[in-house]
Design an enzyme around this catalytic site. Structure first.
Site, PDB file in Angstrom:
ATOM      1  N   ASP A 273      29.490  41.696  48.472  1.00 42.11           N
ATOM      2  CA  ASP A 273      28.785  41.774  49.746  1.00 42.11           C
ATOM      3  C   ASP A 273      27.341  41.311  49.579  1.00 42.11           C
ATOM      4  O   ASP A 273      26.821  41.240  48.464  1.00 42.11           O
ATOM      5  CB  ASP A 273      28.780  43.214  50.267  1.00 42.11           C
ATOM      6  CG  ASP A 273      30.180  43.714  50.584  1.00 42.11           C
ATOM      7  OD1 ASP A 273      31.079  42.870  50.757  1.00 42.11           O
ATOM      8  OD2 ASP A 273      30.365  44.954  50.654  1.00 42.11           O
TER       9      ASP A 273
ATOM     10  N   TYR B   6      32.779  48.116  38.063  1.00 37.86           N
ATOM     11  CA  TYR B   6      31.487  48.078  38.745  1.00 37.86           C
ATOM     12  C   TYR B   6      30.589  49.161  38.156  1.00 37.86           C
ATOM     13  O   TYR B   6      31.065  50.208  37.699  1.00 37.86           O
ATOM     14  CB  TYR B   6      31.641  48.361  40.247  1.00 37.86           C
ATOM     15  CG  TYR B   6      32.176  47.216  41.066  1.00 37.86           C
ATOM     16  CD1 TYR B   6      31.315  46.331  41.718  1.00 37.86           C
ATOM     17  CD2 TYR B   6      33.546  47.021  41.213  1.00 37.86           C
ATOM     18  CE1 TYR B   6      31.809  45.283  42.481  1.00 37.86           C
ATOM     19  CE2 TYR B   6      34.048  45.976  41.977  1.00 37.86           C
ATOM     20  CZ  TYR B   6      33.175  45.117  42.607  1.00 37.86           C
ATOM     21  OH  TYR B   6      33.663  44.080  43.366  1.00 37.86           O
TER      22      TYR B   6
END
Length: 242
Positions: free
Chosen positions: A23, A87
């Site tokens: 994003d 992540y």
């Protein structure tokens, strides 16, 4: 890279597959992609060295420096699937105001307001997220139902101290960096940021660790606490394993 591969005279159109997209505001320490190069019937498959040399001939002045490839029969079309994605989310503790974030860490971490976090409570809440669950509550309400549903398996969720950039210059200020490390084959849209935001709320005392389990059981994105989603600036795609 795709254009370079098209110069190798494949027998089928070249497809470039990127492992992950991020994003706006999210970072990537490493990403991965692959190309499928199918040779004509009767032609031997490229060896790793041949593929490296062939691609680099068309990639100068920025050639591939390391390439790992297996020799496969020329009649087979090989597909590589991501086994897991990792992540990390970087938290900065000890800032009374966002102006205290070190200049080299601007937009690379999140400094939650409200003082210190109860890390022990956060770890207790994180245990409820590990394993296989329906993560509907932790999916962004802006996205429609996923074709594969909202069931995901978290292989790892770990909260640990972490270094900061040029930390020696601000150790005297009492700032502490922590990382939330998460690993799964795939994630729902904004799942990591919402999980981190919920855990920070636990660390701030706004949620109890057991509330994480209750949120999971509700399976409703609208039940997620308002304004609890962690900002994009602290999130990094660390690695993709095939």
């Amino acid at each position: 890279l795709q254009k370079a591969a098209e110069q190798l005279r494949p027998s089928a159109p070249i497809k470039f597959h990127i492992s992950s997209r991020t994003d706006a505001g999210v970072h990537a320490l490493a990403n991965a992609a692959h190309l499928d190069v199918l040779r004509a019937p009767g032609k031997a498959a490229f060896t790793g060295q041949q593929l490296l040399q062939g691609l680099n001939r068309h990639l100068r002045p920025e050639p591939i420096r390391i390439l790992s490839a297996q020799r496969v029969p020329s009649t087979f079309h090989t597909r590589f699937c991501a086994l897991s994605r990792t992540y990390i989310y970087r938290l900065l503790l000890g800032c009374a105001h966002h102006s205290q974030i070190p200049v080299f860490e601007q937009d690379l971490c999140w400094a939650p307001a409200g003082g210190a976090l109860d890390v022990a409570a956060m770890r207790e809440g994180a245990r409820f997220l590990l394993g296989t669950h329906d993560f509907s509550t932790f999916r962004s309400p802006r996205c429609g139902p996923a074709a594969s549903g909202a069931v995901r398996t978290l292989l790892q969720l770990q909260l640990q101290p972490a270094p900061g950039a040029l930390a020696q210059h601000y150790l005297h200020r009492g700032l502490e960096f922590w990382e939330v490390k998460v690993k799964s084959k795939s994630f729902l849209y904004r799942q990591v940021r919402r999980m981190v935001g919920a855990l920070v709320a636990v660390g701030q005392g706004r949620l109890a660790p057991q509330d994480i389990q209750e949120l999971l059981e509700l399976r409703d994105a609208r039940a997620f606490p308002a304004h609890a989603t962690a900002p994009a600036s602290g999130l990094f795609l660390q690695s993709v394993q095939y």
